[in-house]
Design an enzyme around this catalytic site. Sequence first.
Site, PDB file in Angstrom:
ATOM      1  CE1 TYR A 168     -42.695  13.431  23.179  1.00  0.00           C
ATOM      2  CE2 TYR A 168     -41.720  11.895  21.615  1.00  0.00           C
ATOM      3  CZ  TYR A 168     -41.638  13.045  22.378  1.00  0.00           C
ATOM      4  OH  TYR A 168     -40.502  13.826  22.319  1.00  0.00           O
ATOM      5  NE  ARG A 212     -30.877   9.470  13.482  1.00  0.00           N
ATOM      6  CZ  ARG A 212     -31.384  10.550  12.903  1.00  0.00           C
ATOM      7  NH1 ARG A 212     -31.451  10.615  11.586  1.00  0.00           N
ATOM      8  NH2 ARG A 212     -31.834  11.561  13.625  1.00  0.00           N
ATOM      9  NE  ARG A 225     -32.855  14.030  24.592  1.00  0.00           N
ATOM     10  CZ  ARG A 225     -32.447  14.703  23.522  1.00  0.00           C
ATOM     11  NH1 ARG A 225     -33.134  15.737  23.103  1.00  0.00           N
ATOM     12  NH2 ARG A 225     -31.360  14.336  22.871  1.00  0.00           N
ATOM     13  CG  PHE A 285     -40.426  19.881   1.035  1.00  0.00           C
ATOM     14  CD1 PHE A 285     -39.321  20.445   1.658  1.00  0.00           C
ATOM     15  CD2 PHE A 285     -41.595  19.719   1.766  1.00  0.00           C
ATOM     16  CE1 PHE A 285     -39.382  20.831   2.990  1.00  0.00           C
ATOM     17  CE2 PHE A 285     -41.662  20.112   3.091  1.00  0.00           C
ATOM     18  CZ  PHE A 285     -40.553  20.665   3.708  1.00  0.00           C
TER      19      PHE A 285
END
Length: 413
Positions: A168, A212, A225, A285
């Site tokens: 997933y 989290r 969920r 980044f």
Amino acid sequence: MGTLGAILKHPVDIYPLLKLRMVAKHAEKQIPPEPHWAFCYSMLHRVSRSFALVIQQLGTELRNAVCIFYLVLRALDTVEDDTSIPTDVKVPILLAFHRHIYDRDWHFSCGTKDYKVLMDQFHNVSTAFLELGEGYQEAIEDITKKMGAGMAKFILKEVESIDDYDEYCHYVAGLVGLGLSKLFHASGLEDLAPDSLSNSMGLFLQKTNIIRDYLEDINEIPKSRMFWPREIWSKYVNKLEDLKYEENSVKAVQCLNDMVTNALIHMDDTLKYLSELRDPAIFRFCAIPQIMAIGTLAMCYNNVDVFRGVVKMRRGLTAQVIHQTKTMADVYGAFFDFSCMLKSKVDNSDPNAVKTLSRLEAAQKSCRESGALNKRKSYIIRNEPIYIPVLIVLFFILLSIIFAYLSANRPSY
């Protein structure tokens, strides 16, 4: 005390916070004039301020491609996350989303708040997407197609095993890592990274978010969920939602620590991926979110507050990470420091303590063997007084204000 209290406790945060504010203001001024691009960058600021800041590290061409890639996947994620959409409607949209991005007229009303605006005006994203180079378009389409298929698969299936969990996370985040690597390669600035390393970059971030966001996800209306794998949580409680109840606090924390330990397995791949980047802008980044992830895991580990509210790094520490992350030495230093922080919280009576310590020590060994730990200033582990004299605080504030003023009024050449 709030923000003032945090500054008094951590005066070293003052300058990075002011610098971050200046960067945010600069980013807002960089929004392009064309209506569709203005929408995209404005929406990026609204749905993810942190990503909107980090993306500023990139050059214009690559920044545009990454911006659209993010918004396309954010829109796809909005469809997946909206539990009010019937499955027989949701699955076909997920499977066809990679074609919708070529349609300037397509939109689908779902989600809430800023996400609803994104979906209602998705034609702006499609218009911008069609202005990207062909290599960028192909990479975005390929990842969107694979991610949509993966999301559709897990709409019809629960996350039972750890293998399911990894699969997933691959679909919703590992593919993001693969897609970014393809965009970097298409820009000509980087070699194409191995898929396994790109995948680990995504999994490390996604697993951190899933840990989290436990409480937000489990309390989702009209339907929870549930992304924590049954193979892990069933060792501690009968139902996943039982973790949030106070009477299960001991078991909940043990389960949490098990989840964090699972995420730590991706640290070495993450460090290897980052160490092989050549372009400084792409490096920053990529590096900043990964440091934020190990920092967040350190905050969450052994912390029952994960089941009571939101646990995250303080804003000043986030600002420090953004300000100070420039080289691989900074990354090794941050990973080492946060690993030390997490290691100090490990209780030897925890069922997974041996495994946790083993993974932390492996990462620390990689950091030490890099030879870079003595080349950076440790800004995470420090012994500082809870409150410092007010005059010293005012001195730092005054210096920061003067610097900010001079920087804002510096002439451009």
